[in-house]
Design a protein around this motif. Sequence first.
Motif, PDB file in Angstrom:
ATOM      1  N   GLY A 203      -0.548  -3.477   7.407  1.00  0.00           N
ATOM      2  CA  GLY A 203      -0.390  -2.036   7.318  1.00  0.00           C
ATOM      3  C   GLY A 203       0.869  -1.507   7.964  1.00  0.00           C
ATOM      4  O   GLY A 203       1.071  -0.293   8.044  1.00  0.00           O
ATOM      5  N   GLN A 205       4.745  -0.418   8.340  1.00  0.00           N
ATOM      6  CA  GLN A 205       5.717   0.168   7.430  1.00  0.00           C
ATOM      7  C   GLN A 205       7.135  -0.259   7.810  1.00  0.00           C
ATOM      8  O   GLN A 205       7.361  -0.755   8.913  1.00  0.00           O
ATOM      9  CB  GLN A 205       5.619   1.695   7.467  1.00  0.00           C
ATOM     10  CG  GLN A 205       4.263   2.223   7.013  1.00  0.00           C
ATOM     11  CD  GLN A 205       4.111   3.733   7.233  1.00  0.00           C
ATOM     12  OE1 GLN A 205       4.858   4.325   8.009  1.00  0.00           O
ATOM     13  NE2 GLN A 205       3.146   4.340   6.563  1.00  0.00           N
ATOM     14  N   GLU A 280       9.715  -1.318   0.761  1.00  0.00           N
ATOM     15  CA  GLU A 280       8.390  -1.107   1.351  1.00  0.00           C
ATOM     16  C   GLU A 280       7.354  -1.994   0.654  1.00  0.00           C
ATOM     17  O   GLU A 280       7.283  -2.067  -0.573  1.00  0.00           O
ATOM     18  CB  GLU A 280       7.984   0.356   1.203  1.00  0.00           C
ATOM     19  CG  GLU A 280       6.795   0.751   2.061  1.00  0.00           C
ATOM     20  CD  GLU A 280       7.133   0.805   3.545  1.00  0.00           C
ATOM     21  OE1 GLU A 280       6.886  -0.206   4.245  1.00  0.00           O
ATOM     22  OE2 GLU A 280       7.665   1.839   4.003  1.00  0.00           O
ATOM     23  N   GLY A 281       6.562  -2.675   1.459  1.00  0.00           N
ATOM     24  CA  GLY A 281       5.507  -3.530   0.936  1.00  0.00           C
ATOM     25  C   GLY A 281       5.964  -4.892   0.476  1.00  0.00           C
ATOM     26  O   GLY A 281       5.133  -5.785   0.257  1.00  0.00           O
ATOM     27  N   SER A 335      -1.733  -1.764  -0.647  1.00  0.00           N
ATOM     28  CA  SER A 335      -1.263  -1.057   0.545  1.00  0.00           C
ATOM     29  C   SER A 335      -2.156   0.140   0.849  1.00  0.00           C
ATOM     30  O   SER A 335      -2.373   0.475   2.034  1.00  0.00           O
ATOM     31  CB  SER A 335       0.191  -0.604   0.350  1.00  0.00           C
ATOM     32  OG  SER A 335       0.301   0.465  -0.575  1.00  0.00           O
ATOM     33  N   GLU A 338      -5.313  -1.209   2.434  1.00  0.00           N
ATOM     34  CA  GLU A 338      -5.039  -1.604   3.825  1.00  0.00           C
ATOM     35  C   GLU A 338      -5.072  -0.406   4.756  1.00  0.00           C
ATOM     36  O   GLU A 338      -5.618  -0.481   5.861  1.00  0.00           O
ATOM     37  CB  GLU A 338      -3.672  -2.291   3.894  1.00  0.00           C
ATOM     38  CG  GLU A 338      -3.356  -2.918   5.237  1.00  0.00           C
ATOM     39  CD  GLU A 338      -4.208  -4.152   5.498  1.00  0.00           C
ATOM     40  OE1 GLU A 338      -4.906  -4.164   6.546  1.00  0.00           O
ATOM     41  OE2 GLU A 338      -4.167  -5.089   4.683  1.00  0.00           O
ATOM     42  N   ARG A 339      -4.492   0.722   4.349  1.00  0.00           N
ATOM     43  CA  ARG A 339      -4.397   1.885   5.220  1.00  0.00           C
ATOM     44  C   ARG A 339      -5.656   2.749   5.222  1.00  0.00           C
ATOM     45  O   ARG A 339      -5.864   3.540   6.146  1.00  0.00           O
ATOM     46  CB  ARG A 339      -3.198   2.748   4.800  1.00  0.00           C
ATOM     47  CG  ARG A 339      -1.847   2.073   4.999  1.00  0.00           C
ATOM     48  CD  ARG A 339      -1.605   1.653   6.439  1.00  0.00           C
ATOM     49  NE  ARG A 339      -1.618   2.775   7.337  1.00  0.00           N
ATOM     50  CZ  ARG A 339      -0.555   3.482   7.686  1.00  0.00           C
ATOM     51  NH1 ARG A 339       0.622   3.173   7.174  1.00  0.00           N
ATOM     52  NH2 ARG A 339      -0.654   4.485   8.528  1.00  0.00           N
ATOM     53  N   PRO A 403       4.592   0.899  -2.550  1.00  0.00           N
ATOM     54  CA  PRO A 403       3.584   0.643  -1.521  1.00  0.00           C
ATOM     55  C   PRO A 403       3.858   1.543  -0.324  1.00  0.00           C
ATOM     56  O   PRO A 403       4.994   1.963  -0.099  1.00  0.00           O
ATOM     57  CB  PRO A 403       3.784  -0.833  -1.176  1.00  0.00           C
ATOM     58  CG  PRO A 403       4.425  -1.429  -2.397  1.00  0.00           C
ATOM     59  CD  PRO A 403       5.313  -0.338  -2.937  1.00  0.00           C
ATOM     60  N   SER A 405       2.850   0.512   2.786  1.00  0.00           N
ATOM     61  CA  SER A 405       2.812  -0.377   3.945  1.00  0.00           C
ATOM     62  C   SER A 405       2.838  -1.813   3.434  1.00  0.00           C
ATOM     63  O   SER A 405       2.855  -2.062   2.219  1.00  0.00           O
ATOM     64  CB  SER A 405       1.541  -0.146   4.772  1.00  0.00           C
ATOM     65  OG  SER A 405       0.394  -0.603   4.052  1.00  0.00           O
ATOM     66  N   SER A 406       2.847  -2.740   4.370  1.00  0.00           N
ATOM     67  CA  SER A 406       2.747  -4.164   4.016  1.00  0.00           C
ATOM     68  C   SER A 406       1.270  -4.564   4.064  1.00  0.00           C
ATOM     69  O   SER A 406       0.680  -4.643   5.139  1.00  0.00           O
ATOM     70  CB  SER A 406       3.550  -5.016   5.001  1.00  0.00           C
ATOM     71  OG  SER A 406       4.923  -4.790   4.840  1.00  0.00           O
ATOM     72  N   PRO A 407       0.663  -4.799   2.915  1.00  0.00           N
ATOM     73  CA  PRO A 407      -0.760  -5.122   2.903  1.00  0.00           C
ATOM     74  C   PRO A 407      -1.016  -6.551   3.356  1.00  0.00           C
ATOM     75  O   PRO A 407      -0.150  -7.430   3.253  1.00  0.00           O
ATOM     76  CB  PRO A 407      -1.139  -4.947   1.440  1.00  0.00           C
ATOM     77  CG  PRO A 407       0.116  -5.286   0.697  1.00  0.00           C
ATOM     78  CD  PRO A 407       1.235  -4.773   1.556  1.00  0.00           C
TER      79      PRO A 407
END
Length: 460
Positions: A203, A205, A280-281, A335, A338-339, A403, A405-407
């Motif tokens: 999650g 960023q 992103e992601g 993503s 995840e958040r 995305p 965030s990074s899932p």
Amino acid sequence: MNNHGSFDRDRRHARSDEAHTDPIGYRVDEGSDFDRRMDGRPRPPQRHEPHPAPGAEPREVGRSRAASRRDRAASTRKRRGRIVALALGLILIVAVAGGGYFAVSKFSNRTTPNADFAAGSSGDGVVIQVHPNDTAQQIGTEAADKGVVASSGAFLEAAIANNAITSVQPGFYLLTSNVPASRAVSELVDPASRVGNMVISEGRQLHDARDVNTGAVKKGIYTLISEASCVDRTGSGSPICVSYDDLNAAGAVDDPAALGVPDWATDRVEGVPDRDRQLEGLIAAGTWDFDPSAAPADILKQLVSESATRYEDTGILTAGTNSGLTPYDTLVAASLVERESLPQDFSKVARVILNRLAVPQKLEFDSTVNYSLDTTEVATTDADRARVTPWNTYASEGLPATPISSPSIGAVQAVEAPADGDWLYFVTIDQAGETLFTRSYEEHLANIAKVEPGFLDSGR
């Protein structure tokens, strides 16, 4: 370790030349056929040596004094030739040795298998890489190539003598150059020598985000990379780092392929509305090792390309047959999962997303509102939700532009294989993360009434 190869020396077998001499005691009678010349005339009388006295040393029969003198003269000339040749050979050897001394001295570190540097003449720090499944010999070879040690053989012997070598993990290490092998191994096994290592939590960023309620700053991926890149090569106490701004600039170039973006994401990345957010992601959550001495663009390219491999290993390229999503949209949806939820609810939230997209119905996730604000909060305000951005799912239907965030791999897999259900709504009701799902809007309103007091209040 050194393997001293054994070899067989050629054995020279001296040949024993037997001296064949005429037998003694055979005399030729004057009246025999051998006593006549070929023309029939008698031969001149022969002188006959008397028989040697008992115990006397026998002498060769039939050699004249002149022949003996000739033999002695030839032997003397041969001895003189040997002496001259030996003298010339010694002069040549000395000359060659004198000329080769400097070459041996200059290249002794390269030609001597176990050459080692002396203590007290160390240089600046050098970054070496330990690859997965590397042997001590392979590590020593790189250390020797980069001037850390004088030879891989010396490094191997020092590694064998240090049991801690088995604890070394793949990654990058800062080692002092021009040092004895024992010191190089001691530095390698010291965890403080590891550089370019970082953990990206699920999650996370790209950019820093601030918690609305506490004011705490949550470090973004670019900040984490910058901190992990700091290396003090000279030991001055002032490390050199890749800056946050340099990473952000490198990540905003117009050519996604130059940053390792995979083919399945290239078209979408090229159309991202904000270049600063185009990666992103695409840098996956997890533990990472990178070369801190590399250029910012090269660091990002490594992380993005290796992340693509991690995502592809989940089956993201073919998961669309079940979800109806492209690989990139699968990443976007993951993503959000995840958040918006905890791991135990990943597959249910993934199903809610797919069900709403199918209606179609706005997703209306507060996490998408927070993303463009660079803040973090469970709830958002009416004003925030009304702002139209490429990410705000309250303002428009469908998935965000990128995305958010990074899932985690678990979130990606949840979108690839979501739970079965007809849910369209969910709400988390307390700090413990209990989440209620329903298809009915009326039930959803009833579930909101169960929310822990103050839990959804905005801090703005």
